[in-house]
Each structure stands twice: as C-alpha cells, then as structure tokens.
Write an enzyme that holds these catalytic residues in place. Structure first.
Site, short mmCIF file in Angstrom:
data_model
loop_
_atom_site.label_atom_id
_atom_site.label_comp_id
_atom_site.label_asym_id
_atom_site.label_seq_id
_atom_site.Cartn_x
_atom_site.Cartn_y
_atom_site.Cartn_z
N ASP A 109 0.87 -1.20 0.17
CA ASP A 109 -0.04 0.08 0.13
C ASP A 109 1.05 1.33 -0.15
O ASP A 109 1.97 1.06 0.20
CB ASP A 109 -1.03 -0.15 1.28
CG ASP A 109 -1.73 1.09 1.42
OD1 ASP A 109 -2.36 1.75 0.23
OD2 ASP A 109 -1.75 1.81 2.41
N SER A 110 0.34 2.28 -0.47
CA SER A 110 1.11 3.62 -0.20
C SER A 110 1.54 3.96 1.33
O SER A 110 2.27 5.03 1.53
CB SER A 110 0.18 4.93 -0.61
OG SER A 110 -0.99 4.89 0.24
N CYS A 147 -3.99 -1.52 -2.17
CA CYS A 147 -4.43 0.00 -2.23
C CYS A 147 -5.48 0.21 -3.46
O CYS A 147 -5.11 -0.35 -4.66
CB CYS A 147 -3.05 0.59 -2.61
SG CYS A 147 -2.94 2.30 -3.12
N GLU A 151 -2.82 9.17 8.09
CA GLU A 151 -1.47 9.03 8.08
C GLU A 151 -0.85 10.00 9.31
O GLU A 151 0.17 9.77 9.91
CB GLU A 151 -0.76 9.34 6.62
CG GLU A 151 -1.11 8.01 5.72
CD GLU A 151 -0.22 6.68 6.01
OE1 GLU A 151 0.83 6.93 6.54
OE2 GLU A 151 -0.45 5.73 5.69
N CYS A 195 -10.90 2.86 -0.05
CA CYS A 195 -9.49 3.02 0.15
C CYS A 195 -9.04 2.34 1.21
O CYS A 195 -10.09 2.33 2.36
CB CYS A 195 -9.15 4.56 0.37
SG CYS A 195 -7.66 4.77 1.21
N HIS A 246 -7.30 2.87 3.84
CA HIS A 246 -7.16 3.71 4.82
C HIS A 246 -8.34 3.81 5.81
O HIS A 246 -8.55 3.96 7.16
CB HIS A 246 -6.53 4.90 4.90
CG HIS A 246 -5.07 4.93 4.70
ND1 HIS A 246 -4.50 4.48 3.39
CD2 HIS A 246 -3.87 5.45 5.12
CE1 HIS A 246 -3.24 4.53 3.44
NE2 HIS A 246 -2.99 5.22 4.44
N1 DGL Z 1 -4.62 3.09 1.02
C1 DGL Z 1 -4.74 3.83 -0.47
C2 DGL Z 1 -6.06 3.53 -1.00
O1 DGL Z 1 -6.64 2.47 -0.97
C3 DGL Z 1 -4.33 5.18 -0.08
C4 DGL Z 1 -4.10 5.96 -1.19
C5 DGL Z 1 -3.28 7.17 -1.15
O2 DGL Z 1 -2.09 7.03 -0.73
O3 DGL Z 1 -3.73 8.16 -1.12
O4 DGL Z 1 -6.36 3.93 -2.06
#
Ligand code: DGL
Length: 312
Positions: A27-28, A90, A169, A217, A219
């Site tokens: 993931d990011s 992600c 975050e 997402c 998150h």
């Molecule tokens: N968890 C990522 C997603 O599912 C976050 C994306 C981001 O870094 O903006 O889209």
C-alpha cells in the site's frame, strides 16, 4: 494492449516458486495493513511481506502515470524476494496499474476494487451504492465500472474524499499507539477533528438515498466509527479486506499454492518511511501484532530497480 495501445507480451511465468513462499502485500502507507490483517487471520499458515510506501504517500493526489511507476518499482522489489503472489492492498494503485502489474511480474496479482465492488452489490438492498475513495480512484471510475459489471442495475454515487488519507497518516505518524489495537480501541479516529473532517467531507452524500457505502481506500476502515456517526445506521459500510482474502484463497487454492498446514510462518515488513519506530507503533495498532522485522527501503533504491527494468 496497454493504456498507450501498444501490444505487449505478458511476462514469462516465474519458475521455482513454492507454496511456502510469502505473499507480497503493499500500500502507499499503513492502510493496506487492514487487508494484511484479514489475510493472516484467515490464512494462519501463510507468510507475508508487507511494503508500505509511506514516504510517497498519499498516492491519491498524484497522476496515474506516477502511481503506475511506483507499482512497477515495488513489484520488482517483491520479485527479488520471491513472492508467490502480489496483493495490491491499495485502491488507488489498483485503479492505476492492476493490468500492468498482472502483465509484468509473472505471478498472480490481485487488487482490491473488484472484491470491494462484489461486496457492495451483495450488501445493497435498494440498489443505491455510494463509493468514497481518493481523487485518483474516483477519477478512474474503476469502482462504478466494476459494480456495473456485476450488476448494471445498481446506481453508484461516487465521492472523492481527499482529506481522509492525510488525516489517518498524520495521526498515525505520531507513533502514539503502541499496544493499542484499532479493532478494540478506536477512539483516536473519533476525535473532534476526525469527526469534523469526516462530517464535512461526507456532506454531499446526505439525501443521496444510498443504503451501502464502499470504503474505497484501505485507510478508510480506520475512520469507520466517524463515518457511521455521520451517516447513521441506515448505511452499511463495506470494505474489501475480507472479500480480497476470499479471492486470494481461491487463486492460491486453484494453483495448488496454499501453504501446507504447519508451515513455518514469517511476517516481514518494509517501509520507505523515515521513522521506523512510528511505523512499528502504528503498524501494530492496525495489524494487531508486533511488527518484529521491519526493513527500511529507500525510494532511491526503488527508483533504481524500476529504471533497470524494461517497461512492458
Ligand atoms: N490506501 C490507499 C488506497 O486504498 C491510499 C491511497 C493514497 O495514498 O492516497 O487508495
């Protein structure tokens, strides 16, 4: 054909991988750990390597090309670690680069959008589904397309919520959560600030008539209490973690690549974050277990890996 309409050959299937090899999940940042947790809970014999590209987070406000390049780099990084399969945990990366990843790495790659869409059409009763996600995911229209592939009769209301990933975050980067577990104690994301950001962002969904909301997402499950408080009990929240795990089990099962019972299990983590201690603390909060093995990976190392490989 890729997005530039250039015919491409898929990468040769990788040889020499075994059922005991790990699953690569990325993931990011920290959000994909919600998916990693669902995977290890359901598959106690599987080993994983998780990569959180925290330094370059958020992905959702970048261009599709940029995110696609990050996916290439991380995929090659996984190849050096002999993963038997990759889960793009992600939505933004899935929306930007799933077909490229499937063509490039020679192992099965699954994303989180199709599983999330499937879960949504199973959950809705009135056929009106909301989707919240990062701006890049919403712009791609991937959720609406996936939902309509399963059920063309469902209407979809899409909303970009750009403030949610930074909210999560930033809060997690304080590293204050060692020993907590978001599943049992998630008051953090019910703070006044969190409730006000969530309330304001979801304003456009009021009166939309949706009975199901896709948390598009990885998150966003962390914000579920605040989202529920805003939208009320009439809207069911759906995320892709469990459904993605089901797809993973099916894929590995059909290929005879599920780790045998009693396999030695390792959970390894890597991050581009500067602060490993904060990553460990926040990681434990989300993953529900101590993160014993964390490797710091430089974005320069990832860029070098990407540059050394031909583009598909
Ligand atoms: N968890 C990522 C997603 O599912 C976050 C994306 C981001 O870094 O903006 O889209």
């Amino acid at each position: 054909m890729n997005s530039n309409n250039v015919p491409t050959e898929p990468a040769a299937k990788r040889e020499g991988l075994s059922a005991g090899d790990p699953i690569g999940i990325f993931d990011s940042g920290m959000g994909g750990l919600t998916v990693a947790r669902a995977i290890v809970d359901a598959l106690p014999d599987e080993s994983i390597i998780y990569m959180g590209d925290t330094k370059r987070c958020p992905y959702g406000v970048r261009t599709r090309e940029e995110v696609s390049e990050f996916v290439r780099q991380i995929g090659f990084w996984f190849m050096h670690r002999h993963v038997k399969m990759i889960v793009i945990a992600c939505n933004t990366a899935t929306a930007s680069a799933l077909p490229m990843a499937q063509r490039t790495f020679g192992v099965p790659v699954i994303g989180v959008i199709e599983p999330g869409a499937r879960a949504a059409i199973q959950a809705t009763r009135n056929g009106r589904v909301g989707v919240i996600a990062t701006p890049l995911t919403i712009r791609s229209d991937s959720y609406a397309e996936a939902i309509h592939q399963f059920d063309a009769g469902v209407s979809v209301v899409s909303l970009a919520t750009p403030d949610f990933v930074p909210l999560v975050e930033d809060e997690l980067s304080t590293g204050a959560y060692l020993h907590d577990d978001w599943r049992h104690n998630n008051t953090v994301f019910m703070s006044e600030q969190a409730r006000s950001v969530v309330g304001r962002s979801l304003e456009p969904l009021r009166g939309s008539g949706i009975d199901t909301l896709v948390l598009g997402c990885t998150h966003y499950p962390l914000l579920a209490p605040a989202i529920r408080a805003t939208l009320g009990p009439g809207v069911r929240l759906v995320s892709s973690a469990e459904e993605t795990t089901r797809e993973l089990v099916e894929t590995l099962g059909r290929r005879g690549q599920l780790a045998p019972e009693g396999s030695p299990v390792t959970y390894r983590f890597a991050t581009t974050a500067d602060d490993i201690t904060a990553f460990a603390a926040a990681g434990q909060f989300i993953f529900g277990r101590t993160l014993d093995s964390i490797e710091k990976v430089g974005t320069d190392e990832l860029e070098r890996l990407g540059a050394s490989r031909p583009r598909a």
